[in-house]
Motif scaffolding. Sequence first.
Motif, PDB file in Angstrom:
ATOM      1  N   VAL A  12      47.826  51.913  32.127  1.00  0.00           N
ATOM      2  CA  VAL A  12      46.478  52.469  32.098  1.00  0.00           C
ATOM      3  C   VAL A  12      46.445  53.618  31.110  1.00  0.00           C
ATOM      4  O   VAL A  12      47.478  54.112  30.677  1.00  0.00           O
ATOM      5  CB  VAL A  12      46.038  52.946  33.499  1.00  0.00           C
ATOM      6  CG1 VAL A  12      45.914  51.786  34.453  1.00  0.00           C
ATOM      7  CG2 VAL A  12      47.006  53.969  34.036  1.00  0.00           C
ATOM      8  N   PRO A  21      42.521  56.239  45.213  1.00  0.00           N
ATOM      9  CA  PRO A  21      41.528  55.178  45.373  1.00  0.00           C
ATOM     10  C   PRO A  21      40.374  55.582  46.297  1.00  0.00           C
ATOM     11  O   PRO A  21      39.228  55.220  46.054  1.00  0.00           O
ATOM     12  CB  PRO A  21      42.331  54.019  45.970  1.00  0.00           C
ATOM     13  CG  PRO A  21      43.721  54.273  45.524  1.00  0.00           C
ATOM     14  CD  PRO A  21      43.872  55.764  45.483  1.00  0.00           C
ATOM     15  N   ALA A  70      36.179  44.501  47.791  1.00  0.00           N
ATOM     16  CA  ALA A  70      35.719  43.739  46.632  1.00  0.00           C
ATOM     17  C   ALA A  70      34.466  42.926  46.952  1.00  0.00           C
ATOM     18  O   ALA A  70      33.514  42.895  46.164  1.00  0.00           O
ATOM     19  CB  ALA A  70      36.834  42.813  46.132  1.00  0.00           C
ATOM     20  N   THR A  75      33.305  44.171  43.210  1.00  0.00           N
ATOM     21  CA  THR A  75      34.454  44.450  42.353  1.00  0.00           C
ATOM     22  C   THR A  75      35.440  43.311  42.566  1.00  0.00           C
ATOM     23  O   THR A  75      35.062  42.266  43.081  1.00  0.00           O
ATOM     24  CB  THR A  75      35.103  45.811  42.725  1.00  0.00           C
ATOM     25  OG1 THR A  75      35.578  45.732  44.071  1.00  0.00           O
ATOM     26  CG2 THR A  75      34.137  46.960  42.575  1.00  0.00           C
ATOM     27  N   THR A  76      36.691  43.545  42.206  1.00  0.00           N
ATOM     28  CA  THR A  76      37.730  42.568  42.516  1.00  0.00           C
ATOM     29  C   THR A  76      38.766  43.238  43.412  1.00  0.00           C
ATOM     30  O   THR A  76      38.918  44.468  43.405  1.00  0.00           O
ATOM     31  CB  THR A  76      38.443  42.059  41.245  1.00  0.00           C
ATOM     32  OG1 THR A  76      39.144  43.152  40.644  1.00  0.00           O
ATOM     33  CG2 THR A  76      37.455  41.441  40.268  1.00  0.00           C
ATOM     34  N   TYR A  79      41.307  45.135  41.361  1.00  0.00           N
ATOM     35  CA  TYR A  79      40.881  46.481  40.958  1.00  0.00           C
ATOM     36  C   TYR A  79      41.370  47.513  41.970  1.00  0.00           C
ATOM     37  O   TYR A  79      41.980  48.515  41.601  1.00  0.00           O
ATOM     38  CB  TYR A  79      39.358  46.502  40.847  1.00  0.00           C
ATOM     39  CG  TYR A  79      38.741  47.866  40.688  1.00  0.00           C
ATOM     40  CD1 TYR A  79      38.827  48.554  39.487  1.00  0.00           C
ATOM     41  CD2 TYR A  79      38.049  48.466  41.737  1.00  0.00           C
ATOM     42  CE1 TYR A  79      38.236  49.806  39.337  1.00  0.00           C
ATOM     43  CE2 TYR A  79      37.449  49.704  41.596  1.00  0.00           C
ATOM     44  CZ  TYR A  79      37.552  50.370  40.395  1.00  0.00           C
ATOM     45  OH  TYR A  79      36.975  51.605  40.243  1.00  0.00           O
ATOM     46  N   TRP A  80      41.124  47.271  43.243  1.00  0.00           N
ATOM     47  CA  TRP A  80      41.522  48.221  44.281  1.00  0.00           C
ATOM     48  C   TRP A  80      43.037  48.324  44.409  1.00  0.00           C
ATOM     49  O   TRP A  80      43.592  49.398  44.592  1.00  0.00           O
ATOM     50  CB  TRP A  80      40.875  47.858  45.619  1.00  0.00           C
ATOM     51  CG  TRP A  80      39.402  48.012  45.542  1.00  0.00           C
ATOM     52  CD1 TRP A  80      38.466  47.018  45.456  1.00  0.00           C
ATOM     53  CD2 TRP A  80      38.674  49.245  45.469  1.00  0.00           C
ATOM     54  NE1 TRP A  80      37.206  47.560  45.343  1.00  0.00           N
ATOM     55  CE2 TRP A  80      37.304  48.925  45.354  1.00  0.00           C
ATOM     56  CE3 TRP A  80      39.041  50.581  45.496  1.00  0.00           C
ATOM     57  CZ2 TRP A  80      36.309  49.891  45.266  1.00  0.00           C
ATOM     58  CZ3 TRP A  80      38.050  51.558  45.416  1.00  0.00           C
ATOM     59  CH2 TRP A  80      36.706  51.205  45.297  1.00  0.00           C
ATOM     60  N   ALA A  82      45.202  47.701  41.997  1.00  0.00           N
ATOM     61  CA  ALA A  82      45.704  48.370  40.794  1.00  0.00           C
ATOM     62  C   ALA A  82      45.511  49.875  40.898  1.00  0.00           C
ATOM     63  O   ALA A  82      46.395  50.657  40.516  1.00  0.00           O
ATOM     64  CB  ALA A  82      45.016  47.821  39.548  1.00  0.00           C
ATOM     65  N   LEU A  83      44.361  50.313  41.410  1.00  0.00           N
ATOM     66  CA  LEU A  83      44.138  51.746  41.623  1.00  0.00           C
ATOM     67  C   LEU A  83      45.194  52.310  42.571  1.00  0.00           C
ATOM     68  O   LEU A  83      45.760  53.378  42.322  1.00  0.00           O
ATOM     69  CB  LEU A  83      42.748  51.996  42.206  1.00  0.00           C
ATOM     70  CG  LEU A  83      41.554  51.787  41.296  1.00  0.00           C
ATOM     71  CD1 LEU A  83      40.258  51.933  42.097  1.00  0.00           C
ATOM     72  CD2 LEU A  83      41.575  52.766  40.131  1.00  0.00           C
TER      73      LEU A  83
END
Length: 104
Positions: A12, A21, A70, A75-76, A79-80, A82-83
């Motif tokens: 990132v 998160p 998500a 969202t996906t 995404y969560w 990865a955060l």
Amino acid sequence: MELIQLTPHLDVDPSQPLRAPGDILLHAYLIPSALNPAQLARRTGISARDIKAFIDDTRPITPKIAIRLALALDTTAFYWLALQARYDLEREKPVVRAYRPLVD
């Protein structure tokens, strides 16, 4: 068939500040949508207590929670997760550096 292609150097932008998160959940989703934890709990099936724990950074986001967030927040799950992974990795770096093995 690959849905996602991950490379060994996937990273990132380091110039972005590290945020939990739960902080992102609160400031990027709940506040702008005028939602409180109880309302998000009803939408997701996650308990309001757990949502408050994510926001307070006392509980990590798991795959099951990521899927529910998500679906409710458009969202996906990735995404969560990865955060959460970025946050966990950055928080562990100082601990791991302290135990770096000596090289002969």
